[in-house]
Design a protein around this motif. Structure first.
Motif, PDB file in Angstrom:
ATOM      1  N   ILE A 324       0.854  -1.188   0.000  1.00 53.09           N
ATOM      2  CA  ILE A 324       0.000   0.000   0.000  1.00 53.09           C
ATOM      3  C   ILE A 324       0.888   1.235   0.000  1.00 53.09           C
ATOM      4  N   LYS A 325       0.557   2.203  -0.882  1.00 53.88           N
ATOM      5  CA  LYS A 325       1.342   3.444  -0.957  1.00 53.88           C
ATOM      6  C   LYS A 325       1.027   4.314   0.259  1.00 53.88           C
ATOM      7  N   VAL A 326       2.066   4.795   0.896  1.00 53.23           N
ATOM      8  CA  VAL A 326       1.917   5.617   2.110  1.00 53.23           C
ATOM      9  C   VAL A 326       2.551   6.984   1.873  1.00 53.23           C
ATOM     10  N   THR A 327       1.797   8.044   2.205  1.00 54.65           N
ATOM     11  CA  THR A 327       2.333   9.408   2.074  1.00 54.65           C
ATOM     12  C   THR A 327       2.358  10.144   3.412  1.00 54.65           C
ATOM     13  N   ASP A 328       1.722   9.547   4.416  1.00 52.81           N
ATOM     14  CA  ASP A 328       1.650  10.189   5.736  1.00 52.81           C
ATOM     15  C   ASP A 328       1.846   9.105   6.783  1.00 52.81           C
ATOM     16  N   LEU A 329       2.832   9.297   7.657  1.00 55.32           N
ATOM     17  CA  LEU A 329       3.197   8.265   8.626  1.00 55.32           C
ATOM     18  C   LEU A 329       2.532   8.415   9.988  1.00 55.32           C
ATOM     19  N   HIS A 330       1.507   9.247  10.110  1.00 57.57           N
ATOM     20  CA  HIS A 330       0.803   9.338  11.390  1.00 57.57           C
ATOM     21  C   HIS A 330       0.013   8.061  11.662  1.00 57.57           C
ATOM     22  N   ARG A 331      -0.311   7.832  12.924  1.00 54.76           N
ATOM     23  CA  ARG A 331      -0.899   6.557  13.353  1.00 54.76           C
ATOM     24  C   ARG A 331      -2.164   6.198  12.594  1.00 54.76           C
TER      25      ARG A 331
END
Length: 1053
Positions: A324-331
């Motif tokens: 899965i593409k992730v652009t924001d590492l917040h919980r």
């Protein structure tokens, strides 16, 4: 979020592991709290207090007794701890009796280290198997204190931070083992504690005490009142409990940390070796996880049994493993992401913890530039950082985490230089608190005193030496009063005298450092030398980051400039010693002020910029080197001009200052104001060279001390001077107690020679007691036979000053005249006048003919020479424009002073027109017509023609062609860009035409002086008693002078 890479590197190096940490825990909220949160809500409570016996295995008749206020931790006891250095006692009860009356026999005393390693019988059998790993023995550690309890502390390692540390050091527990913590998140005992399972720990206290009593293990039970932390959310008691945490290994690299710390330059230096160095030597593994929702998620995915662990180091890696593409590492964006297990354990899920914020702070050098994914070269070129600064509390915070991560990642320190600041506390020494509101509003401080005053107060305080400051508003006010106002007054004095030079001498002042002539004046040489020495010192100390030495010198320089250079050279700067000398003084003052502004600009940016924006117009453009000089903050610091440094002159002026300051102390002691002249000052010094230096500055000493004569000597015996000492009764009485009376008598017997030696050494032994400067007060006396009774003496360690304190009547009279001068100058200041304003001072002393009146009359010229304003007796002319007046008391008389505009010099009578003019003879169509035109041509005639006719010769004349009237403005200043208070108005122009009436006369008069919006009255006499009648014939006014009075506006009335 960019700290993920840092954590991944640590994980790959094997520096990350899962263990437990003892933390404040809220059983109501089922969550651990930070120490900050735990400190928010302390209350006084009554807790049970029990003393329990622990029989020794080697002899069950001998027992250790331990005290605790948390009986609920006793089921988890694994050891006892004593202080190896404290003395312990072994006692035996003589006979059985009620405990309150029990008598014990002391067998012997021994140090705590004797008990180390002794085994004892456990209280409960829940964790008896731990004895195989060394549990249930006596340990030693210095954290045990003698102030409370028995000196024996029971150890429940998973319910106390010190217990955990000590038991770990003795290998009774391991950091990565399953914790022995039989209390769940709600604070209830788990199934391991069979006797109390399911009971809330605080409720179980009474049942545990009952069990102890029934099993013969209770020595004493009572209650104890103490301060205890409560949860700030639920207001329930906190407990300390082991919480699973993730750690970074630190203990193995302590030597590397100390080595890298030694490569950093610390200011102050003691922080590196003492506070920070000691913290590093005792460094423990770092718990980097926190049980929060908000924060940077720890990038670890684990299986349910924690046996399979995956650490992520980048977004790309996370995307690869989860798909899965992730652009924001917040919980909220990654907690639901799972990673397929490679060991057949289903899916791996992210752990719930987030990073300790200090981990992110320590990652700052790398994370802020997204290293190593971007800016790799820029980072590697600039790391380690040249300089950082933070508070003393960061020795356990930012300084520490920066060093740990840098050492772990790169093996080198993260910074080269560090300034450590102290803490700013409230005035009562407590921490500033929004809740307590124990500090002034910073906005109001800045509004009242300015940002620069606040800045200078802070950077000239103990804070820059890593010490604490008790913030006081008066301190900021004192900076404004003692530093900024004198400094600004010196700047304003320069500007005023540059303007005066332009006005009076028509000399446009421009400063060029390259072409400025070297002054011959010793005070000019001194201040220039002092300035260059300061620049030299400034550069050396700033290079060493020592703010605490630089700023005090800069503040001292303000005093040297204002209270010594400007004060002693006021007459030169005002031009009283000639134009050339005035220019030397102005160039010197400008040079010093300009250098000072550049030095102070980093510390006080606003006032220096304000001064510079005016001073820059006085700089010769040919001497400007900077491409952009529009702001002082664009300029480089001044270079040291070593050719101007003269240490001999600096030493000579320093001696002069000592003499003047000692003389002022004598005047203060005898309440003799400096305004009153004295006959003689005697300066005694053992060094003839020093006396030569003092003699070279004689005129300044005589002027500053206001004495008639300076006498120099190396022989103090000639004046019969002796030293005597008086004890400080309060200091010595408290210290010496019974011996004080005898020591006091011996002090009074000390000889002058002994006291002179004490002056040099700073200490003396009297009756076996060593006394110091703060214990004795030295005074000078004179032999009655020496004939020196008229002198009063004072000295420092180098020079002795005698002042003849018996003034004669002429000196007293001069002092009174100086008092009058002082009142005039203060009134001038109150009237917002500057030295270039032309004024006249009128005075009246009543009763007339009394002492004060006669002094003023006898010293009129003396007063005039200082005030530069004519001094005249009352009455004040009715036509005078009064600026300010005041009534005051002086020497038993009433003194009334009035300051009016303009000089009192009598105006020359006007014979003819007041203004220059030209007569015009105009010929239009062969018809001549006379006219007058006011211009800068005087007694000239022109002939003008129209058409083809050639002009003929103009008739010669030396009189004005038209009737006119002169006007004199009495009680106001011209407006509308007009200047001058005298004018000429033509009554008819051209000849025989346009004759003015009374109304037209008033209208044209208003135009002449630019007062068209004001109401005027015209008078025929200077006293303004004969008003010009409205029906007066204008023809009768030809060649006369009219006096113009401006009527007050409604607001002025």
């Amino acid at each position: 979020m960019d700290s993920l890479w840092v954590f991944k590197q640590l994980y790959d190096k094997g520096l990350v592991y899962r263990g437990v940490k003892v933390m404040p825990f809220s059983t109501a909220c089922n969550t651990p709290l930070s120490n900050f949160e735990a400190n928010q809500n302390y209350k006084d409570v009554q807790d049970p207090s029990v003393i329990v016996n622990f029989p020794l295995v080697e002899n069950e008749d001998v027992a250790l007794i331990a005290w605790t206020t948390t009986p609920w931790t006793l089921p988890s006891n694994l050891a006892l701890c004593v202080n190896p250095e404290l003395l312990y006692v072994k006692v035996k009860a003589l006979f059985k009796a009620p405990k309150a009356f029990q008598v014990f026999y002391l067998l012997f005393r021994f140090p705590g280290k004797t008990l180390k390693g002794k085994k004892y019988k456990p209280l409960f059998q829940y964790f008896a198997k731990c004895s195989e790993k060394g549990a249930f023995q006596v340990l030693t550690d210095n954290y045990v204190k003698e102030e409370e309890g028995t000196g024996v502390v029971h150890q429940a390692p998973y319910f106390g931070a010190d217990d955990y540390r000590v038991c770990t050091e003795y290998n009774i527990i391991q950091k990565d083992q399953a914790p022995i913590c039989p209390v769940d998140a709600s604070g209830c005992f788990t199934s391991e504690v069979t006797d109390f399972v399911g009971q809330y720990v605080k409720d179980a206290d009474k049942n545990i005490i009952k069990w102890l009593k029934e099993n013969g293990r209770l020595v004493n039970a009572s209650s104890y009142k103490h301060n205890y932390p409560f949860c700030w959310r639920s207001d329930t008691p906190l407990i300390y409990k082991a919480v699973p945490s993730w750690f970074v290994r630190v203990e193995h690299m302590v030597e590397n940390l100390l080595d890298n710390n030694g490569k950093c330059y610390w200011v102050p230096e003691f922080v590196r070796e003492k506070r920070f160095g000691n913290w590093l030597r005792d460094a423990r593994d770092w718990a980097i996880s926190r049980n929060r929702y908000w924060g940077t998620p720890i990038p670890i995915w684990v299986s349910d049994d924690f046996e399979e662990v995956v650490c992520i180091g980048s977004m790309a890696e996370l995307e690869e493993l989860t798909g899965i593409k992730v652009t924001d590492l917040h919980r909220e964006n990654i907690d639901d992401l799972t990673i397929p297990s490679r060991r057949g354990k289903g899916v791996l899920r992210r752990i719930t913890e987030v990073f300790d914020c200090w981990f992110e702070s320590g990652s700052m050098p790398y994370a802020q530039v997204h290293y190593p994914f971007e800016n790799r070269k820029e980072f590697e070129d600039s790391f380690p950082a040249d300089f950082i600064a933070e508070g003393i509390d960061q020795t356990r915070g930012w300084f520490y985490t920066l060093l740990v991560l840098s050492t772990a990642l790169f093996g080198k320190p993260p910074f080269k230089n560090v300034i450590v600041n102290g803490l700013v506390l409230a005035s009562d020494g407590q921490k500033m608190s929004k809740r307590k509101k124990n500090y002034p509003d910073p906005g109001l401080i800045v509004q009242s005193y300015g940002a620069d005053a606040l800045r200078l107060y802070l950077i000239n305080s103990p804070v820059v030496r890593a010490e604490n400051l008790r913030f006081k508003e008066e301190g900021v006010r004192d900076v404004l009063k003692d530093v900024f106002l004198p400094w600004y007054n010196a700047y304003r004095f320069l500007v005023q005298n540059v303007q005066r030079l332009q006005k009076e001498e028509n000399i446009h002042f421009l400063y060029n450092e390259n072409t400025a002539k070297k002054s011959d004046n010793i005070m000019d040489k001194w201040i220039q030398s002092f300035t260059q020495s300061l620049i030299q010192f400034f550069k050396a100390e700033m290079k060493a980051y020592r703010l605490y030495t630089v700023v005090p010198r800069l503040v001292k320089f303000v005093d040297m400039l204002t209270n010594w250079y400007v004060r002693t050279n006021r007459r030169r700067l005002k031009g009283e010693s000639g134009t050339e000398d005035c220019l030397w003084a102005l160039e010197t003052l400008f040079s010093v002020l300009f250098s000072m502004c550049r030095l102070m600009a980093p510390f006080t940016p606003f006032i220096t910029e304000m001064m510079y924006q005016n001073l820059r117009h006085l700089i010769d453009p040919a001497s400007v080197e900077e491409k952009d000089n529009s702001s002082i903050h664009y300029l480089m610091l001044p270079q040291v001009r070593e050719n101007l440094i003269d240490k001999r002159i600096e030493g000579a002026v320093s001696r002069m200052q000592s003499v003047i300051e000692l003389g002022r102390v004598i005047r203060d002691r005898k309440t003799l104001p400096v305004k009153y002249p004295l006959k003689e000052v005697v300066v005694i010094h053992q060094d003839p060279e020093a006396l030569k230096d003092i003699e070279s500055l004689q005129k300044y000493i005589l002027e500053e001390l206001n004495v008639r004569q300076l006498t120099l000597s190396t022989d103090k015996d000639k004046y019969g001077i002796r030293l005597r000492a008086e004890p400080d009764h309060m200091v010595l009485g408290k210290r010496l107690k019974g011996a004080f009376k005898a020591v006091t008598a011996s002090i009074k017997e000390l000889t002058s020679e002994q006291l002179e030696a004490f002056q040099k050494k700073g200490s003396i032994v009297v009756d076996g007691h060593e006394l110091h400067e703060e214990d004795l007060r030295l005074m000078y006396t004179f032999d009655q036979s020496s004939g020196s009774a008229q002198y009063e003496a004072h000295s420092d360690a180098q020079v002795l000053v005698l002042l003849d304190v018996t003034p004669d009547q002429s000196m007293v009279d001069e002092g009174v005249a100086r008092e009058v001068i002082n009142r005039i100058q203060k009134l001038r200041k109150k009237g917002h006048l500057v030295p270039s304003d032309e004024i006249t001072v009128y005075y009246r002393s009543q009763p007339e003919g009394e002492y004060l009146d006669s002094v003023i009359k006898a010293h009129t010229d003396f007063i005039l020479a200082t005030t530069k304003a004519p001094l005249l007796p009352f009455p004040v002319p009715k036509t005078a424009s009064v600026i300010i007046d005041e009534k005051t008391q002086l020497k038993g008389s009433d003194l009334e002073l009035t300051i009016v505009k303009g000089s009192s010099a009598p105006r020359a009578p006007l014979n003819g027109p007041a203004c220059t003019y030209v007569n015009l003879q105009v010929k239009v169509n062969n018809k001549e017509q006379g006219s007058t035109w006011g211009e800068n041509l005087f007694f000239s005639s022109l002939s003008v023609t129209a058409g083809t006719a050639s002009p003929g010769p103009a008739p010669s004349t030396d009189t004005i062609a038209c009737p006119y009237v002169n006007l004199l403005l009495c009680n106001a200043q011209p407006a509308e860009c007009q200047s001058g208070d005298v004018g000429t108005l033509l009554l008819v122009n051209p000849v025989g035409q346009n004759r003015l009436n009374h109304e037209g006369l008033l209208s044209e008069t208003a135009k002449v002086f630019g007062l068209r919006s004001r109401r005027l009255k015209l008078y025929l006499d200077e006293d303004l008693t004969q008003e010009l009648p409205a029906d007066s014939s204008v023809k009768s006014l030809d060649t006369k002078t009219l006096f113009v009075r401006v009527l007050p506006t409604t607001a002025e009335a």
